[in-house]
Design a protein around this motif. Structure first.
Motif, PDB file in Angstrom:
ATOM      1  N   THR A 185      47.020  51.577  40.479  1.00 47.78           N
ATOM      2  CA  THR A 185      45.566  51.567  40.382  1.00 47.78           C
ATOM      3  C   THR A 185      44.979  52.482  41.437  1.00 47.78           C
ATOM      4  O   THR A 185      45.514  52.616  42.534  1.00 47.78           O
ATOM      5  CB  THR A 185      45.015  50.136  40.573  1.00 47.78           C
ATOM      6  N   ASP A 229      48.093  52.860  44.555  1.00 45.82           N
ATOM      7  CA  ASP A 229      48.354  51.485  44.970  1.00 45.82           C
ATOM      8  C   ASP A 229      48.643  50.635  43.743  1.00 45.82           C
ATOM      9  O   ASP A 229      48.295  50.995  42.614  1.00 45.82           O
ATOM     10  CB  ASP A 229      47.149  50.912  45.722  1.00 45.82           C
ATOM     11  N   GLU A 251      48.461  46.920  41.608  1.00 44.43           N
ATOM     12  CA  GLU A 251      47.729  45.669  41.448  1.00 44.43           C
ATOM     13  C   GLU A 251      48.626  44.503  41.819  1.00 44.43           C
ATOM     14  O   GLU A 251      49.851  44.571  41.703  1.00 44.43           O
ATOM     15  CB  GLU A 251      47.271  45.504  39.999  1.00 44.43           C
ATOM     16  N   LEU A 300      46.226  37.996  40.538  1.00 48.25           N
ATOM     17  CA  LEU A 300      45.071  37.351  41.140  1.00 48.25           C
ATOM     18  C   LEU A 300      45.475  36.094  41.898  1.00 48.25           C
ATOM     19  O   LEU A 300      44.934  35.795  42.966  1.00 48.25           O
ATOM     20  CB  LEU A 300      44.047  36.996  40.063  1.00 48.25           C
ATOM     21  N   GLU A 353      40.864  44.642  46.302  1.00 52.78           N
ATOM     22  CA  GLU A 353      40.844  45.614  45.219  1.00 52.78           C
ATOM     23  C   GLU A 353      39.715  46.622  45.438  1.00 52.78           C
ATOM     24  O   GLU A 353      38.734  46.347  46.127  1.00 52.78           O
ATOM     25  CB  GLU A 353      40.641  44.881  43.892  1.00 52.78           C
ATOM     26  N   TYR A 354      39.862  47.797  44.875  1.00 52.52           N
ATOM     27  CA  TYR A 354      38.827  48.829  44.987  1.00 52.52           C
ATOM     28  C   TYR A 354      37.502  48.328  44.413  1.00 52.52           C
ATOM     29  O   TYR A 354      37.476  47.442  43.556  1.00 52.52           O
ATOM     30  CB  TYR A 354      39.259  50.098  44.235  1.00 52.52           C
ATOM     31  N   GLY A 372      36.401  46.455  40.865  1.00 52.08           N
ATOM     32  CA  GLY A 372      37.493  45.718  40.261  1.00 52.08           C
ATOM     33  C   GLY A 372      37.099  44.285  39.953  1.00 52.08           C
ATOM     34  O   GLY A 372      35.940  43.901  40.041  1.00 52.08           O
ATOM     35  N   GLY A 395      40.360  41.044  42.772  1.00 49.23           N
ATOM     36  CA  GLY A 395      41.724  40.694  43.142  1.00 49.23           C
ATOM     37  C   GLY A 395      42.187  41.441  44.377  1.00 49.23           C
ATOM     38  O   GLY A 395      41.407  41.762  45.273  1.00 49.23           O
ATOM     39  N   ALA A 396      43.473  41.718  44.422  1.00 46.85           N
ATOM     40  CA  ALA A 396      44.063  42.411  45.560  1.00 46.85           C
ATOM     41  C   ALA A 396      44.953  43.543  45.060  1.00 46.85           C
ATOM     42  O   ALA A 396      45.393  43.558  43.913  1.00 46.85           O
ATOM     43  CB  ALA A 396      44.866  41.440  46.413  1.00 46.85           C
ATOM     44  N   ARG A 397      45.175  44.488  45.940  1.00 47.40           N
ATOM     45  CA  ARG A 397      46.067  45.608  45.632  1.00 47.40           C
ATOM     46  C   ARG A 397      47.113  45.716  46.720  1.00 47.40           C
ATOM     47  O   ARG A 397      46.904  45.303  47.863  1.00 47.40           O
ATOM     48  CB  ARG A 397      45.280  46.913  45.532  1.00 47.40           C
TER      49      ARG A 397
END
Length: 391
Positions: free
Chosen positions: A300, A305, A307, A310, A336-337, A340, A343-345
């Motif tokens: 992503t 990076d 994903e 969640l 996350e960017y 998004g 969530g997290a990356r």
């Protein structure tokens, strides 16, 4: 043995295949010695007074960061009387010295052998949940609630575990079933009242440096980091280079670091990973980190990076390490960017190596064996940091 205790212990054995309940030889020998001592005649009043003194001295040593002396004191108290409070002290001594798997094994005994003291079950369930064994934790806690439906500690732990990102406060921080490490040695007093945890961090470079979210420490005048053993040290931010979103902190003094290599290449989409971080909170109290298991997703953003599930970072502070199944550092988790789904990356280890080349050592590892979540969590107690800031 009562029918109720026999039923509970049978339940523990039935759950063993799903969690890290096996005791090491050293733990088995200690349990055997305690049970043999308990089979002798009851202690007299003088021995009971000696036991109370040992418990106070051991708790004081643990609060000061001397887990070894604390363990010795709790050991001596355990030889006087087979009691849940002593065993909970031993469990916390193991945790504060980084022996998570030993703490789990002893916690299983405490929870099963002292059904009338629900603190043992609450502590054990908390540690299981922290290490990613949520199903077992919930089952044990439900059994404890059925035995003591109005017990405040059990009800509080149940609420926190249901939140998905439990944080100990109030009565949960009282001995003997204290659900967090102590901050030591006496460094908590050095933190200003305005100090707050702003992120998680990842210990690197043999304990001399930490990787943290750049946004979390921007503009902070004073910084500290603390590991899952409660060890607190000051830190200073180094200039940010590049667009990784990651900053580098130099620690005022090194923290003990596990032997931890990094993955040699990006983990592939669908790979199983372990994310470790702290529950997102606004206070600066010491805590044990939380481990989540999930999958790495597709690339992503322009930087490539990955994903993250969640479920792997909901309710947790950004910046904690993400490990592969061999226990190698796969990268760190950031938000996350923009735009998004919240969530997290994963900022992958190869990208971190390139971004911090010449400034911090992030050696790649060819290790390919698989570790259980309990082994990963034990190492993560040292490598996962709370980042604390004050303006």
């Amino acid at each position: 043995m009562s029918d109720r205790r026999r039923h509970f212990l049978s339940g523990l054995l039935a759950l063993a295949a799903a969690g890290p309940l096996a005791a090491s030889p050293a733990t088995e020998e200690k349990l055997k010695a305690i049970m043999q001592a308990a089979a002798t005649r009851p202690p007299d009043a003088e021995r009971l007074r000696e036991r109370e003194t040992l418990l106070r001295e051991a708790e004081t040593a643990l609060a000061a960061g001397d887990a070894q002396t604390a363990e010795q004191g709790f050991d001596r108290a355990a030889m006087i009387l087979h009691s849940a409070d002593t065993e909970m002290g031993l469990v916390r001594s193991y945790m504060q010295s980084g022996q998570y798997r030993r703490a789990l094994a002893f916690g299983a005994h405490t929870a099963g052998a002292h059904l009338d003291v629900v603190g043992g079950a609450a502590l054990y369930a908390w540690l299981l949940h922290a290490g990613g064994q949520d199903a077992i934790a919930r089952k044990l806690l439900a059994d404890a609630q059925a035995r003591a439906p109005s017990q405040p500690l059990v009800a509080g732990v149940a609420r926190e575990l249901a939140s998905g990102a439990p944080h100990a406060s109030g009565d949960m921080l009282l001995a003997p079933a204290r659900l967090a490490p102590y901050s030591h040695p006496n460094n908590l007093a050095a933190l200003p009242r305005a100090a707050r945890m702003v992120a998680a961090g990842t210990l690197v470079d043999e304990g001399r440096m930490a990787l943290v979210p750049a946004r979390a420490v921007a503009g902070s005048r004073r910084l500290w980091v603390r590991n899952g053993l409660g060890q607190l040290v000051p830190a200073s931010a180094m200039p940010v280079r590049g667009e990784s979103g990651v900053a580098l902190l130099r620690l005022g003094s090194p923290l003990p670091a596990p032997s931890m290599g990094t993955v040699p290449a990006d983990v592939f989409p669908g790979a199983v990973a372990f994310a470790v971080a702290y529950a997102q909170t606004n206070d600066a109290g010491a805590a044990w980190p939380l481990l989540r298991t999930g999958f790495v997703g597709a690339a992503t953003g322009a930087q490539g990076d990955r994903e993250l599930d969640l479920s792997m970072h909901r309710g947790l502070a950004p910046g904690g390490p993400v490990f592969d199944q061999a226990g190698r550092l796969a990268g760190i988790a950031l938000p996350e960017y923009a735009g998004g789904a919240g969530g997290a990356r994963l900022v992958a280890a190869p990208r971190l190596r390139a971004a911090f080349a010449g400034r911090v050592a992030l050696p790649a590892s060819s290790e390919a064996g698989r570790l259980g979540p309990d082994a990963v969590y034990e190492a993560a107690l040292r490598s996962t940091l709370q980042v604390i800031a004050a303006r």
